[in-house]
Motif scaffolding. Structure first.
Motif, short mmCIF file in Angstrom:
data_model
loop_
_atom_site.label_atom_id
_atom_site.label_comp_id
_atom_site.label_asym_id
_atom_site.label_seq_id
_atom_site.Cartn_x
_atom_site.Cartn_y
_atom_site.Cartn_z
N ILE A 109 0.83 -1.21 0.00
CA ILE A 109 0.00 0.00 0.00
C ILE A 109 0.86 1.25 0.00
N ARG A 110 1.90 1.27 0.81
CA ARG A 110 2.78 2.45 0.85
C ARG A 110 3.47 2.66 -0.49
N HIS A 111 3.94 1.59 -1.10
CA HIS A 111 4.61 1.69 -2.40
C HIS A 111 3.64 2.16 -3.48
N THR A 112 2.44 1.59 -3.47
CA THR A 112 1.43 1.98 -4.47
C THR A 112 1.07 3.45 -4.35
N ALA A 113 0.96 3.94 -3.12
CA ALA A 113 0.61 5.34 -2.90
C ALA A 113 1.69 6.27 -3.44
N ASP A 114 2.94 5.95 -3.20
CA ASP A 114 4.03 6.80 -3.68
C ASP A 114 4.04 6.85 -5.20
N ARG A 115 3.79 5.72 -5.84
CA ARG A 115 3.75 5.71 -7.31
C ARG A 115 2.54 6.49 -7.82
N ALA A 116 1.42 6.38 -7.11
CA ALA A 116 0.22 7.12 -7.52
C ALA A 116 0.45 8.62 -7.44
N LEU A 117 1.07 9.09 -6.38
CA LEU A 117 1.35 10.52 -6.24
C LEU A 117 2.18 11.03 -7.40
N ALA A 118 3.17 10.25 -7.81
CA ALA A 118 4.01 10.67 -8.93
C ALA A 118 3.22 10.69 -10.23
N ARG A 119 2.41 9.66 -10.47
CA ARG A 119 1.64 9.61 -11.71
C ARG A 119 0.61 10.73 -11.77
N LEU A 120 -0.03 11.00 -10.64
CA LEU A 120 -1.08 12.01 -10.59
C LEU A 120 -0.55 13.43 -10.51
N ARG A 121 0.77 13.57 -10.35
CA ARG A 121 1.42 14.87 -10.29
C ARG A 121 0.85 15.74 -9.18
N THR A 122 0.75 15.14 -8.02
CA THR A 122 0.19 15.85 -6.87
C THR A 122 0.94 15.44 -5.61
N ASP A 123 0.82 16.27 -4.59
CA ASP A 123 1.43 15.95 -3.30
C ASP A 123 0.48 15.19 -2.39
N THR A 124 -0.82 15.27 -2.70
CA THR A 124 -1.82 14.67 -1.82
C THR A 124 -2.97 14.12 -2.65
N ILE A 125 -3.40 12.90 -2.33
CA ILE A 125 -4.60 12.31 -2.92
C ILE A 125 -5.76 12.61 -1.98
N ASP A 126 -6.83 13.17 -2.49
CA ASP A 126 -7.94 13.58 -1.63
C ASP A 126 -8.64 12.39 -0.98
N LEU A 127 -8.93 11.37 -1.76
CA LEU A 127 -9.67 10.21 -1.28
C LEU A 127 -8.97 8.95 -1.79
N TYR A 128 -8.51 8.12 -0.86
CA TYR A 128 -7.75 6.94 -1.24
C TYR A 128 -8.47 5.70 -0.73
#
Length: 338
Positions: free
Chosen positions: A105-124
């Motif tokens: 989960i931690r690894h997936t989140a870090d990759r998602a942040l990079a792909r989404l070009r954001t520092d924070t995902i609103d709803l995960y």
């Protein structure tokens, strides 16, 4: 009396959103050949211009490609949208893998942040419950993401009322995303009420029954080989003709009410409670506008009632998925619809 969803915002955790958002999966995943990047970007920009604020993606969709698409197109408008993504189910070596371990989960989140070009995902969301990992462990790892400022609010997907309560005891759950439509009534077996009790939004995916409740229902024989509906019982030769007969009845109800079938179907879903938000997906800007127009439509309550009597868990033909898939999904089953 009328019962359209209207423009009053609905609450997902700390966010106010319209009753209808956008599910972005089919721009990259699951329904055959995806649209061109240009067409997908045009659809997303049109949605933004039409007032959509909730955009829903996942690490699984396009094996990261959908998150990249949203990051590329919407990063410049980040402060205008509520950005939702999912972990716990990803593509590994070309295969779909459910993995709710904290380190994944931690690894997936870090990759998602990079792909989404954001520092924070609103709803995960936790996309699927990993039956090999207690949900408390998965949600605990997601709570750490909140503490670190990488995520603002947490959700579950395809989860039961019992699992929702277990997860909510670890960290407040803002949204529960389950399939909900006239022909998929599983939330009525517990999650719809539990979500309301706990102050959780019920986010309805596939509210148009995977294209079945639209002006152009799919022809199963013409579906591309990679279209997931080819493996869904409701679209096979044993069940589809009977379901089409029910759809014809619904179309008459919609026409008598001055609505399109999609408008009737979306109005029905969003009428199930003030905590329900629908996220239909589409590749067509015309269909996008049609879907969103229900926010301003006058929908007779008698039409909603009649629609619910015609198509429901007792009348639909075939389960949601084949048994092998149902075994990996945590949601309650209902009647012969699965």
């Amino acid at each position: 009396m009328t019962a359209g969803p209207g423009r009053t915002p609905r609450r997902i955790g700390p966010f106010d959103v319209p009753a209808i958002g956008l599910g972005c999966m089919n721009l990259s995943h699951a329904y055959g050949v995806p649209p061109t990047p240009e067409a997908a970007a045009r659809l997303l920009r049109t949605a933004l211009d039409q007032g959509v604020t909730l955009f829903d993606t996942a690490a699984l969709y396009g094996f990261g490609g959908n998150e990249q698409l949203l990051g590329r197109v919407l990063a410049g408008d980040r402060d205008r949208i509520v950005l939702a993504s999912k972990c716990g189910m990803t593509g590994v070596d070309g295969r779909r893998v459910i993995d709710g371990r904290p380190e994944t989960i931690r690894h997936t989140a870090d990759r998602a942040l990079a792909r989404l070009r954001t520092d924070t995902i609103d709803l995960y969301y936790l996309h699927r419950i990993d039956r090999q990992v207690p949900v408390e462990e998965s949600v605990g790892a997601m709570a750490e993401l909140v503490a670190a400022g990488k995520v603002r609010a947490l959700g579950l997907s395809e989860a039961s009322a019992a699992t929702l309560r277990r997860a909510h005891a670890v960290h407040p759950i803002a949204a529960l995303q389950n399939e909900y439509s006239l022909w998929s009534r599983n939330p009525e077996q517990g999650t719809l009420a539990a979500a309301h009790e706990l102050g959780v939004a019920l986010v309805a995916f596939s509210p148009l029954a995977r294209g079945f409740l639209t002006s152009a229902p799919p022809d199963p024989a013409g579906l591309p080989a990679a279209d997931i509906r080819r493996g869904m019982p409701r679209f096979d030769d044993r069940h589809y003709p009977a379901n089409l007969a029910l759809r014809h009845e619904l179309a008459r109800i919609a026409e008598d009410a001055g609505l399109t079938l999609a408008q009737l179907a979306l109005a029905w879903v969003t009428s199930r409670g003030p905590h329900v938000v629908a996220i239909p997906g589409t590749r067509s800007t015309a269909h996008l506008r049609e879907n969103l127009s229900v926010l301003d439509a006058e929908v007779p309550e008698e039409a909603l009632h009649a629609a619910g009597l015609v198509l429901n868990s007792s009348t639909v033909h075939g389960p949601r998925y084949h048994e092998a898939t149902l075994t990996e999904i945590d949601t309650e089953r209902c009647g012969r619809a699965g």
